[in-house]
Scaffold this active site. Structure first.
Site: not given
Ligand SMILES: Cc1ncc(COP(=O)(O)O)c(C=O)c1O
Length: 403
Positions: A61, A118, A191, A216
């Site tokens: 961890r 999101y 983000d 992604k």
């Molecule tokens: C813009 C964005 N931020 C965060 C996330 C969350 O990522 P995760 O699915 O890896 O938790 C996503 C998931 O689709 C996303 O499109």
């Protein structure tokens, strides 16, 4: 001469090597191995103490050498000084938010967030931030006057930004918002999953924390779930590591290795994906079966000026659009042969999803409507295939859905 890492190398060179060859030892592997060990032995109790204090490895961890390699690589990708890997993009965002509370040594009072973001982040803010006593102020971050006023009026602890927003691909003036946040002592959490560092590097424009769903573009191959938080100031790493080691939202070493491998080709892939997306958006905009195209590289996009002025000449690899005949949605999707219906983005494959049924399913119809997300909005994540083949496949679908 021993292998080394030269900070003067160009971005593409650094991205191939970052995280590897550390430290340069004769006979060391050229690629990072998978360390599956959950614990590490120490010569003495003093060594163990040092390891647990954060300068070595002690327990799963607290850190892992494979994850360290990925952390160095992601810090390089985003021009940061340090990075933390986490189990997913969502845990990266939550860890960054908690880190600000930890730095301030009190619960968060206020956070300013964008209207268009999101779906799961909206739910995170509602159920685990607002429900825990923090005031969440929503504003249109693409409107400079509105976001500046919100920051000055509410004096938030955090300004949360999504660049490019999901799914309408809105563009914010990053440097301007970061400066406004800094002027009131707020931290910025960005983000940057959809923009990627190929489109913009927020840390170079004044942001404090950059989060990624490494699931992604960083992984890029649809085979690993992961997240990362990158910072510009080494002092922010302490709280991030403390939260990760305590809550245990850690990335497994196998996923770290997969993402590290993906990251080496991220610049190549994303540049090609952006070029493909630009061509597809331009083609869709002139198609009679399409009523609206959302792509910040097109002149008709509401943030085209900001995109031209502040992004580095690439506009991302996502395109959203509406059919002229929304009733034809199912017919359109059902005949596609190359383009995959799938609820993710950023992979090498071109994928299509309907935000109302996938990424924004957790929002109520009225919440979606308020954000301009219709039930028939189509989101395309453009891959690295030949653009002619992608266009031919979409064209077949569009012919099918006219009636
Ligand atoms: C813009 C964005 N931020 C965060 C996330 C969350 O990522 P995760 O699915 O890896 O938790 C996503 C998931 O689709 C996303 O499109």
């Amino acid at each position: 001469m021993a292998p080394r890492f030269n900070k003067a190398w160009h971005y593409h060179t650094r991205m191939v090597i970052a995280g590897e060859r550390q430290p340069p030892q004769p006979g060391a592997p050229t690629s990072t191995p998978l360390y599956s060990s959950t614990t590490y032995f120490h010569q003495s109790l003093a060594d163990f103490d040092v390891a647990l204090a954060g300068t070595g490895y002690a327990y799963g961890r607290n850190g892992n050498p494979t994850n360290t390699a990925l952390e160095i690589a992601t810090a390089t990708a985003e021009a940061g000084t340090g990075a933390l890997t986490t189990a997913s993009g969502m845990s990266a965002i939550y860890t960054a938010i908690l880190a600000v509370s930890h730095l301030n040594q009190r619960p968060l009072r206020t956070i300013v967030v964008p209207r268009d973001m999101y779906g799961a982040t909206t739910i995170l803010l509602r159920d685990f931030v607002a429900n825990h006593g923090t005031t969440v102020i929503t504003c249109d971050m693409t409107n400079s006057a509105e976001v500046t006023a919100a920051i000055h009026t509410h004096q938030p602890d955090i300004v949360y930004i999504e660049q490019l927003s999901n799914p309408l691909l809105r563009v914010v003036d990053m440097a301007q918002i970061c400066a406004a946040a800094r002027s009131v002592g707020a931290r910025t959490v960005v983000d940057n999953t959809i923009a990627t560092p190929i489109v913009q590097q927020p840390l170079t424009l004044g942001a404090d924390f950059v989060c990624h769903s490494a699931t992604k573009y960083f992984s890029g191959h649809g085979d690993s779930t992961g997240g990362v938080v990158v910072v510009s100031d080494e002092a922010l790493m302490g709280p991030l590591r403390h939260i990760n080691a305590t809550l245990g939202m850690v990335l497994g070493p196998f996923e770290a290795l997969q993402i590290l491998r993906g990251l080496k080709t991220m610049p190549l892939r994303v540049m090609r994906q952006c070029d493909n997306a630009f061509a597809i958006a331009t083609w869709l905009a002139s198609h009679s079966a399409v009523s609206t195209v959302h792509y910040p590289g097109l002149a008709q996009h509401p943030d085209a000026d900001t995109a031209q002025r502040t992004l580095g000449g690439r506009y991302g690899a996502m395109v959203s659009f509406e059919l002229a005949n929304p009733q034809g949605l199912r017919a359109f999707v059902d005949v596609l042969e190359l383009v995959l219906p799938a609820s993710t983005l950023g992979d090498i494959y071109t994928m299509i999803s309907i935000p109302a049924m996938a990424s924004h399913r957790g929002l109520s119809p009225s919440e979606r409507q308020a954000r301009g997300i219709s039930d028939s909005l189509i989101r395309l994540s453009v891959g690295i295939e030949s653009v002619d083949d992608i266009i031919a496949d979409l064209d077949g679908g569009l012919h099918h859905c006219r009636h």
